[in-house]
Design an enzyme around this catalytic site. Structure first.
Site, PDB file in Angstrom:
ATOM      1  N   LYS A   1       3.314  26.776  75.056  1.00 27.96           N
ATOM      2  CA  LYS A   1       4.079  26.653  76.618  1.00 27.96           C
ATOM      3  C   LYS A   1       3.368  27.520  77.498  1.00 27.96           C
ATOM      4  CE  LYS A   1       7.763  26.139  79.322  1.00 27.96           C
ATOM      5  NZ  LYS A   1       7.799  24.738  79.732  1.00 27.96           N
TER       6      LYS A   1
ATOM      7  N   ASN B   1      -2.912  38.842  71.084  1.00 24.39           N
ATOM      8  CA  ASN B   1      -2.621  37.702  71.822  1.00 24.39           C
ATOM      9  C   ASN B   1      -3.876  37.763  73.064  1.00 24.39           C
ATOM     10  OD1 ASN B   1      -1.958  35.383  73.385  1.00 24.39           O
ATOM     11  ND2 ASN B   1      -0.509  36.341  74.448  1.00 24.39           N
ATOM     12  N   GLY B   2      -4.568  36.530  73.159  1.00 24.09           N
ATOM     13  CA  GLY B   2      -5.755  36.405  73.764  1.00 24.09           C
ATOM     14  C   GLY B   2      -7.068  36.100  73.131  1.00 24.09           C
TER      15      GLY B   2
ATOM     16  N   HIS C   1      -8.876  -3.342  88.989  1.00 25.71           N
ATOM     17  CA  HIS C   1     -10.391  -3.161  89.066  1.00 25.71           C
ATOM     18  C   HIS C   1     -10.844  -2.661  87.580  1.00 25.71           C
ATOM     19  CE1 HIS C   1     -10.536  -3.552  93.441  1.00 25.71           C
ATOM     20  NE2 HIS C   1      -9.336  -2.997  93.402  1.00 25.71           N
TER      21      HIS C   1
ATOM     22  N   LYS D   1       4.526  13.384  80.289  1.00 28.91           N
ATOM     23  CA  LYS D   1       5.626  13.754  79.825  1.00 28.91           C
ATOM     24  C   LYS D   1       5.808  12.988  78.485  1.00 28.91           C
ATOM     25  CE  LYS D   1       6.623  16.339  81.018  1.00 28.91           C
ATOM     26  NZ  LYS D   1       6.635  17.682  81.315  1.00 28.91           N
TER      27      LYS D   1
ATOM     28  N   TRP E   1      -1.309  30.820  67.720  1.00 26.88           N
ATOM     29  CA  TRP E   1      -1.439  29.599  67.938  1.00 26.88           C
ATOM     30  C   TRP E   1      -3.078  29.741  67.842  1.00 26.88           C
ATOM     31  CZ3 TRP E   1      -4.674  27.311  72.187  1.00 26.88           C
ATOM     32  CH2 TRP E   1      -4.292  25.936  71.999  1.00 26.88           C
TER      33      TRP E   1
ATOM     34  N   ARG F   1       6.629  29.122  72.607  1.00 29.33           N
ATOM     35  CA  ARG F   1       5.347  29.220  73.173  1.00 29.33           C
ATOM     36  C   ARG F   1       4.363  28.322  72.209  1.00 29.33           C
ATOM     37  NH1 ARG F   1       4.741  34.276  76.176  1.00 29.33           N
ATOM     38  NH2 ARG F   1       2.520  34.298  75.297  1.00 29.33           N
TER      39      ARG F   1
ATOM     40  N   GLU G   1       3.327  12.225  86.356  1.00 28.25           N
ATOM     41  CA  GLU G   1       4.154  12.988  85.475  1.00 28.25           C
ATOM     42  C   GLU G   1       4.920  12.370  84.407  1.00 28.25           C
ATOM     43  OE1 GLU G   1       4.226  16.040  84.829  1.00 28.25           O
ATOM     44  OE2 GLU G   1       6.372  16.559  84.209  1.00 28.25           O
TER      45      GLU G   1
ATOM     46  N   GLU H   1       2.760  13.870  75.685  1.00 30.56           N
ATOM     47  CA  GLU H   1       2.869  15.204  75.154  1.00 30.56           C
ATOM     48  C   GLU H   1       3.796  15.181  74.354  1.00 30.56           C
ATOM     49  OE1 GLU H   1       3.477  18.680  77.545  1.00 30.56           O
ATOM     50  OE2 GLU H   1       4.893  17.643  78.746  1.00 30.56           O
TER      51      GLU H   1
ATOM     52  N   CYS I   1      -0.042  32.561  71.367  1.00 35.13           N
ATOM     53  CA  CYS I   1       0.576  33.352  70.589  1.00 35.13           C
ATOM     54  C   CYS I   1       1.410  34.342  71.097  1.00 35.13           C
ATOM     55  CB  CYS I   1      -0.613  34.533  70.011  1.00 35.13           C
ATOM     56  SG  CYS I   1      -1.955  33.857  69.517  1.00 35.13           S
TER      57      CYS I   1
HETATM   58  C1  AGP Z   1       4.043  20.496  80.779  1.00 33.15           C
HETATM   59  O1  AGP Z   1       4.946  19.572  80.293  1.00 33.15           O
HETATM   60  C2  AGP Z   1       3.144  20.883  79.879  1.00 33.15           C
HETATM   61  N1  AGP Z   1       3.289  21.378  78.849  1.00 33.15           N
HETATM   62  C3  AGP Z   1       1.977  21.782  80.716  1.00 33.15           C
HETATM   63  O2  AGP Z   1       1.041  20.708  81.286  1.00 33.15           O
HETATM   64  C4  AGP Z   1       2.187  22.826  81.762  1.00 33.15           C
HETATM   65  O3  AGP Z   1       2.745  22.257  82.880  1.00 33.15           O
HETATM   66  C5  AGP Z   1       0.686  23.509  82.149  1.00 33.15           C
HETATM   67  O4  AGP Z   1       0.398  24.008  80.938  1.00 33.15           O
HETATM   68  C6  AGP Z   1       1.031  24.838  83.330  1.00 33.15           C
HETATM   69  O5  AGP Z   1       1.827  25.713  82.779  1.00 33.15           O
HETATM   70  P1  AGP Z   1       2.184  26.491  83.895  1.00 33.15           P
HETATM   71  O6  AGP Z   1       3.326  26.011  84.780  1.00 33.15           O
HETATM   72  O7  AGP Z   1       3.160  27.545  83.063  1.00 33.15           O
HETATM   73  O8  AGP Z   1       1.053  27.126  84.834  1.00 33.15           O
END
Ligand code: AGP
Length: 606
Positions: free
Chosen positions: A601, A99-100, A502, A483, A75, A27, A479, A486, A2
């Site tokens: 985010k 937010n929270g 395996h 990427k 969110w 976000r 990674e 997501e 949020c």
């Molecule tokens: C990355 O592409 C992601 N959206 C996610 O994994 C992110 O890296 C993770 O939520 C950690 O966020 P932060 O670095 O703000 O702690």
């Protein structure tokens, strides 16, 4: 997660709130709303979906005008995304954005129901609005104080009271909130980019503090009503850095910003050709004397930790354990006061990483945060901070933040290896110099993006994908896989190349493309053998490797060649094509690249 904004000042409040909310879109959110004080009345408009829907609804309602208001992008956590569940919540007297998470909302709801309150939404937030209403007796601070005493959990709140027309109130516990100050105007926001178009000056609201933005002038007090003087901070990010600057998406812009981000992050930490992180308070002697290192983080930041582990263990010979932050506490980690726990986070607000930080501190370990956002919670709570200077990262898919996180790990690894006597001064200088060469090689890769566009065109209709690698290449392929999934929504997994046989190789058919990362030359033959194994099962193979290495056509369907530097540093180059492949695949699939579905985010809930 949020986003909260609030405004008091001479400008048209609706316009300011909508503009500021648009800067928090990154976000992640699924509905939005605003409440404005207009002619001594609280007017509210909310809509499921993007901000554009809210704008349409506001127009349909004949517009909203005023000089004091609050806004929110939601969110969903408690209750589905819907108009009703959107914020603000409240009634004719009080309105809030939140937010929270209010953890004890169920019991509070039952109590309020007994007092005759009825609820229309499924949110935990509505309980806070009703509590404020319940305790309000003409004194907003009293109502806020009494409400705060009842609620448990993490929250940042923006509050309007009908009877106090030129005032926005704010309060927080855990969830971040800034209060920004302009010329005769004041703002609240979850994050600095929301207000950058109006001002760069801001205060960080601490847990247990109340902010009062009256007539455009912010002031602060404790919950007991004691006034507080706070330090005014100046954001070092400008508007341009939070804008797309001609790129189609923030993600593409941020991929291109990586060479600059690396330079800005490493240059101040190289002294006389040697890495030096003493600026954060960790002296070479302290660094030398830590027994073990733990890295705790989430998602991409955790993947940066994996690269850090390989590099530190390889050259400094210090044991490094990498943990997913959300699992850290459940395995009862054995940490001692002699250990260093490194928390990695772009936002500095990730709830799981914060919880891990607290656990590490409770157990007496020293904590070092590698964080991008200045003044964020993790940065403030850790014993030491090394800021990554990536500038604002807006795209939900992290790229440049990862790059600078691994750059910082290289600096730590080189310094640690040197102070431990594992490498000579000459070797340390050589490696550090090689690190400074990375940006120019990334520029070369960025000038050959069509390779990655081609690979994306080959992947776009796939339903599943495998990434494989060994050693550092395996850490990196994790990674690459994250990427891709997501933002393209293609299911992908990353596998240690040698582990495939395996079990997972049973999935390999002509419908399972495989991307192999093969940059570690001592592992080259072994990984190529694994590529041949999948090729023999009709997988389409794409290989990311050194430009100068020839790969036979019967091994790779396509090769992406990248420049050569020391193998230890190759992840910094090899990650770029993986980022670009994910980006172009997402574009080709018509996805919302910067705001992928269901993702936020900054993940401020556990
Ligand atoms: C990355 O592409 C992601 N959206 C996610 O994994 C992110 O890296 C993770 O939520 C950690 O966020 P932060 O670095 O703000 O702690």
């Amino acid at each position: 997660m949020c986003g909260i904004v609030g405004y008091v000042g001479a400008r048209d409040c609706t316009e300011v709130l909508l503009n500021s909310l648009s800067k928090l879109e990154y976000r992640g959110y699924d509905s939005a709303g605003i409440a404005v004080l207009e002619n001594d009345e609280i007017r509210t408009c909310k809509a499921q979906g993007r901000l554009a829907n809210l704008e349409v609804k506001i127009k349909q309602a004949g517009g909203m005008s005023g000089h004091c208001g609050i806004g929110h992008t939601r969110w969903a956590t408690h209750g589905e995304p819907s108009d009703i569940n959107s914020h603000p919540h409240g009634n004719a007297i009080v309105s809030i954005v939140h937010n929270g998470i209010i953890e004890n909302y169920k019991i509070l709801k039952e109590r309020l129901e007994k007092k005759g309150y009825t609820f229309i939404s499924q949110t935990d937030t509505e309980i806070v609005a009703k509590l404020l209403d319940h305790y309000y007796n003409g004194d907003p601070i009293e109502a806020i104080r009494k409400t705060e005493a009842k609620i448990e959990g993490s929250y940042a709140l923006g509050i309007l009271f009908r009877d106090f027309p030129n005032t926005v109130y704010a309060m927080r516990n855990d969830s971040p909130l800034i209060v920004a100050k302009g010329d005769g105007e004041a703002f609240i926001a979850s994050d600095v980019p929301a207000v950058l178009q109006y001002t760069k000056e801001y205060y960080l609201l601490e847990s247990g503090e109340i902010a009062i933005l009256k007539d455009g002038v912010p002031s602060f007090m404790t919950l007991d009503g004691e006034p507080i003087e706070k330090e005014l901070l100046v954001a070092n990010w400008d508007m341009e850095s939070a804008e797309k600057g001609g790129y189609e998406h923030f993600m593409l812009k941020e991929i291109h910003e990586q060479p600059t981000a690396i330079k800005t992050t490493i240059t101040p930490r190289i002294i006389d050709g040697m890495p030096n992180i003493e600026e954060c308070g960790v002296t070479p002697e302290m660094l030398r004397d830590f027994s073990n290192i733990f890295v705790v983080a989430c998602g991409t930041a955790m993947h940066a930790g994996l690269v850090g582990k390989y590099v530190i263990e390889k050259i400094a010979r210090v044991s490094v354990t990498v943990d997913v932050a959300s699992e850290f506490r459940y395995r009862s980690p054995i940490i001692s006061p002699n250990d260093l726990v490194i928390l990695v986070s772009q936002s500095g607000e990730t709830a799981d990483t914060r919880a891990a930080l607290r656990l590490a501190k409770e157990q007496g370990a020293k904590t070092l945060a590698i964080v991008n956002v200045k003044g964020s919670s993790i940065a403030r709570e850790a014993d030491f901070v090394l800021y990554t200077h990536a500038g604002p990262e807006i795209s939900v898919a992290s790229t440049k933040a990862y790059m600078v996180q691994i750059a910082v790990f290289y600096l730590i690894a080189f310094e640690l290896a040197y102070v431990k006597g594992k490498i000579s001064e000459e070797e340390c200088c050589r490696l550090t110099k090689e690190l400074t060469n990375v940006p120019k090689f990334i520029d070369v890769i960025l000038s050959q993006k069509d390779n990655c566009q081609y690979v994306a065109s080959q992947l776009v209709n796939s339903e599943n994908l495998l990434y494989i690698g060994r050693g550092l290449d395996y850490a990196l392929s994790m990674e690459g896989s994250l990427k891709l999934k997501e933002i393209s929504y293609i299911h992908s997994e990353s596998y240690a190349a040698g582990e495939l046989k395996h079990g997972t190789i049973s999935l390999v058919t002509e419908h399972m493309p495989v991307i192999a990362v093969v940059t570690q030359r001592d592992l080259f033959d072994k990984t190529i053998s694994n590529v041949k194994e999948v090729k023999a099962r009709h997988a389409k193979t794409f290989i990311v490797t050194h430009q100068y290495i020839n790969i036979d056509n019967d091994v790779a369907d396509y090769k992406i060649g990248i420049p050569t530097i020391d193998d230890l540093l190759m992840p910094m180059l090899a990650v770029v094509p993986l980022q670009l492949i994910a980006y172009y695949t997402s574009v080709l699939r018509g996805n919302d690249v910067d705001k992928p579905r269901n993702l936020a985010k900054s993940v401020t809930v556990e």
